[in-house]
Design a protein around this motif. Sequence first.
Motif, PDB file in Angstrom:
ATOM      1  N   ALA A  25     -12.817  -3.554  -2.127  1.00 19.96           N
ATOM      2  CA  ALA A  25     -11.405  -3.805  -2.428  1.00 19.96           C
ATOM      3  C   ALA A  25     -10.785  -4.532  -1.242  1.00 19.96           C
ATOM      4  O   ALA A  25     -10.904  -4.079  -0.099  1.00 19.96           O
ATOM      5  CB  ALA A  25     -10.666  -2.504  -2.705  1.00 19.96           C
ATOM      6  N   GLN A  26     -10.138  -5.652  -1.528  1.00 19.24           N
ATOM      7  CA  GLN A  26      -9.538  -6.496  -0.498  1.00 19.24           C
ATOM      8  C   GLN A  26      -8.090  -6.780  -0.871  1.00 19.24           C
ATOM      9  O   GLN A  26      -7.796  -7.076  -2.044  1.00 19.24           O
ATOM     10  CB  GLN A  26     -10.324  -7.810  -0.407  1.00 19.24           C
ATOM     11  CG  GLN A  26      -9.815  -8.780   0.626  1.00 19.24           C
ATOM     12  CD  GLN A  26     -10.617 -10.074   0.631  1.00 19.24           C
ATOM     13  OE1 GLN A  26     -11.047 -10.563  -0.418  1.00 19.24           O
ATOM     14  NE2 GLN A  26     -10.837 -10.624   1.804  1.00 19.24           N
ATOM     15  N   GLN A  27      -7.192  -6.703   0.114  1.00 15.97           N
ATOM     16  CA  GLN A  27      -5.791  -7.052  -0.122  1.00 15.97           C
ATOM     17  C   GLN A  27      -5.720  -8.535  -0.460  1.00 15.97           C
ATOM     18  O   GLN A  27      -6.197  -9.372   0.306  1.00 15.97           O
ATOM     19  CB  GLN A  27      -4.926  -6.718   1.095  1.00 15.97           C
ATOM     20  CG  GLN A  27      -3.470  -7.080   0.957  1.00 15.97           C
ATOM     21  CD  GLN A  27      -2.729  -6.331  -0.140  1.00 15.97           C
ATOM     22  OE1 GLN A  27      -3.011  -5.177  -0.431  1.00 15.97           O
ATOM     23  NE2 GLN A  27      -1.765  -7.001  -0.764  1.00 15.97           N
ATOM     24  N   TYR A  28      -5.147  -8.856  -1.602  1.00 15.51           N
ATOM     25  CA  TYR A  28      -5.216 -10.223  -2.132  1.00 15.51           C
ATOM     26  C   TYR A  28      -4.530 -11.269  -1.264  1.00 15.51           C
ATOM     27  O   TYR A  28      -4.977 -12.408  -1.188  1.00 15.51           O
ATOM     28  CB  TYR A  28      -4.661 -10.288  -3.560  1.00 15.51           C
ATOM     29  CG  TYR A  28      -3.154 -10.393  -3.636  1.00 15.51           C
ATOM     30  CD1 TYR A  28      -2.528 -11.616  -3.855  1.00 15.51           C
ATOM     31  CD2 TYR A  28      -2.350  -9.271  -3.469  1.00 15.51           C
ATOM     32  CE1 TYR A  28      -1.154 -11.711  -3.912  1.00 15.51           C
ATOM     33  CE2 TYR A  28      -0.989  -9.352  -3.523  1.00 15.51           C
ATOM     34  CZ  TYR A  28      -0.380 -10.575  -3.743  1.00 15.51           C
ATOM     35  OH  TYR A  28       0.988 -10.676  -3.788  1.00 15.51           O
ATOM     36  N   VAL A  33      -9.766  -6.128   4.352  1.00 12.93           N
ATOM     37  CA  VAL A  33     -10.733  -5.326   3.612  1.00 12.93           C
ATOM     38  C   VAL A  33     -10.246  -3.881   3.628  1.00 12.93           C
ATOM     39  O   VAL A  33     -10.049  -3.294   4.691  1.00 12.93           O
ATOM     40  CB  VAL A  33     -12.149  -5.444   4.204  1.00 12.93           C
ATOM     41  CG1 VAL A  33     -13.118  -4.535   3.472  1.00 12.93           C
ATOM     42  CG2 VAL A  33     -12.625  -6.891   4.154  1.00 12.93           C
ATOM     43  N   LEU A  34     -10.044  -3.311   2.455  1.00 12.80           N
ATOM     44  CA  LEU A  34      -9.424  -1.998   2.332  1.00 12.80           C
ATOM     45  C   LEU A  34     -10.430  -0.860   2.216  1.00 12.80           C
ATOM     46  O   LEU A  34     -10.305   0.149   2.904  1.00 12.80           O
ATOM     47  CB  LEU A  34      -8.497  -1.978   1.122  1.00 12.80           C
ATOM     48  CG  LEU A  34      -7.356  -3.002   1.155  1.00 12.80           C
ATOM     49  CD1 LEU A  34      -6.666  -3.069  -0.196  1.00 12.80           C
ATOM     50  CD2 LEU A  34      -6.376  -2.658   2.268  1.00 12.80           C
ATOM     51  N   SER A  70      -2.867  10.184  -5.719  1.00  9.45           N
ATOM     52  CA  SER A  70      -2.218   9.933  -4.429  1.00  9.45           C
ATOM     53  C   SER A  70      -0.970   9.066  -4.534  1.00  9.45           C
ATOM     54  O   SER A  70      -0.127   9.084  -3.635  1.00  9.45           O
ATOM     55  CB  SER A  70      -3.198   9.231  -3.478  1.00  9.45           C
ATOM     56  OG  SER A  70      -3.470   7.913  -3.944  1.00  9.45           O
ATOM     57  N   GLY A  71      -0.863   8.283  -5.601  1.00  3.23           N
ATOM     58  CA  GLY A  71       0.219   7.313  -5.707  1.00  3.23           C
ATOM     59  C   GLY A  71      -0.088   6.007  -4.991  1.00  3.23           C
ATOM     60  O   GLY A  71       0.701   5.071  -5.037  1.00  3.23           O
ATOM     61  N   THR A  95      -0.799  -0.400  -2.817  1.00  3.30           N
ATOM     62  CA  THR A  95       0.416   0.352  -2.517  1.00  3.30           C
ATOM     63  C   THR A  95       0.017   1.530  -1.642  1.00  3.30           C
ATOM     64  O   THR A  95      -0.788   2.363  -2.061  1.00  3.30           O
ATOM     65  CB  THR A  95       1.067   0.872  -3.817  1.00  3.30           C
ATOM     66  OG1 THR A  95       1.379  -0.226  -4.653  1.00  3.30           O
ATOM     67  CG2 THR A  95       2.319   1.667  -3.522  1.00  3.30           C
ATOM     68  N   GLY A  96       0.550   1.609  -0.425  1.00  7.29           N
ATOM     69  CA  GLY A  96       0.234   2.721   0.469  1.00  7.29           C
ATOM     70  C   GLY A  96      -1.168   2.624   1.034  1.00  7.29           C
ATOM     71  O   GLY A  96      -1.768   1.554   1.108  1.00  7.29           O
ATOM     72  N   ALA A  97      -1.688   3.773   1.429  1.00 10.33           N
ATOM     73  CA  ALA A  97      -3.002   3.848   2.075  1.00 10.33           C
ATOM     74  C   ALA A  97      -4.117   3.639   1.063  1.00 10.33           C
ATOM     75  O   ALA A  97      -4.050   4.122  -0.062  1.00 10.33           O
ATOM     76  CB  ALA A  97      -3.162   5.213   2.736  1.00 10.33           C
ATOM     77  N   ALA A  98      -5.156   2.930   1.500  1.00  9.76           N
ATOM     78  CA  ALA A  98      -6.335   2.776   0.644  1.00  9.76           C
ATOM     79  C   ALA A  98      -7.350   3.880   0.916  1.00  9.76           C
ATOM     80  O   ALA A  98      -8.110   4.261   0.040  1.00  9.76           O
ATOM     81  CB  ALA A  98      -6.988   1.417   0.877  1.00  9.76           C
ATOM     82  N   CYS A  99      -7.361   4.400   2.139  1.00 10.25           N
ATOM     83  CA  CYS A  99      -8.351   5.402   2.535  1.00 10.25           C
ATOM     84  C   CYS A  99      -7.875   6.815   2.200  1.00 10.25           C
ATOM     85  O   CYS A  99      -6.687   7.134   2.326  1.00 10.25           O
ATOM     86  CB  CYS A  99      -8.628   5.284   4.029  1.00 10.25           C
ATOM     87  SG  CYS A  99      -9.992   6.340   4.573  1.00 10.25           S
ATOM     88  N   HIS A 100      -8.816   7.657   1.813  1.00 14.95           N
ATOM     89  CA  HIS A 100      -8.469   9.049   1.489  1.00 14.95           C
ATOM     90  C   HIS A 100      -7.971   9.824   2.706  1.00 14.95           C
ATOM     91  O   HIS A 100      -7.367  10.882   2.565  1.00 14.95           O
ATOM     92  CB  HIS A 100      -9.674   9.763   0.866  1.00 14.95           C
ATOM     93  CG  HIS A 100     -10.783  10.031   1.830  1.00 14.95           C
ATOM     94  ND1 HIS A 100     -11.693   9.062   2.204  1.00 14.95           N
ATOM     95  CD2 HIS A 100     -11.115  11.141   2.505  1.00 14.95           C
ATOM     96  CE1 HIS A 100     -12.540   9.594   3.069  1.00 14.95           C
ATOM     97  NE2 HIS A 100     -12.213  10.843   3.263  1.00 14.95           N
TER      98      HIS A 100
END
Length: 115
Positions: A25-28, A33-34, A70-71, A95-100
């Motif tokens: 997953a990458q921020q467009y 790199v997320l 998580s939202g 939206t927000g954090a990508a990592c758990h």
Amino acid sequence: MESPLDPAIAARLKRTADGLVPAVAQQYDTGEVLMLGWMDDEALHRTLTTGRCTYWSRSRREYWVKGDTSGHVQHVKSVALDCDGDTILVKVDQTGAACHTGDRTCFDADVLPLS
């Protein structure tokens, strides 16, 4: 059970022994790199048709839509296969954090030193 994934796309995928393909997953808009998740044919089909990233959780052995609990939603902007068909690149608007862990990306916390 037959997958609803387009057979032409399914034929291009090179899966692991357990039927999965890594999905980056990458921020467009920034190229950041997320995270890395795993998709099977069904998860990829859901991602392509819903506009939200769906992954296969190897630990929970179930599908999860990023952000449902998580939202921290990933809105899909584009999906591409690499030249070998063994990795999926999903460009998203995160939206927000990508990592758990709550970090913006899964690669923020442990940068390794170079010699």
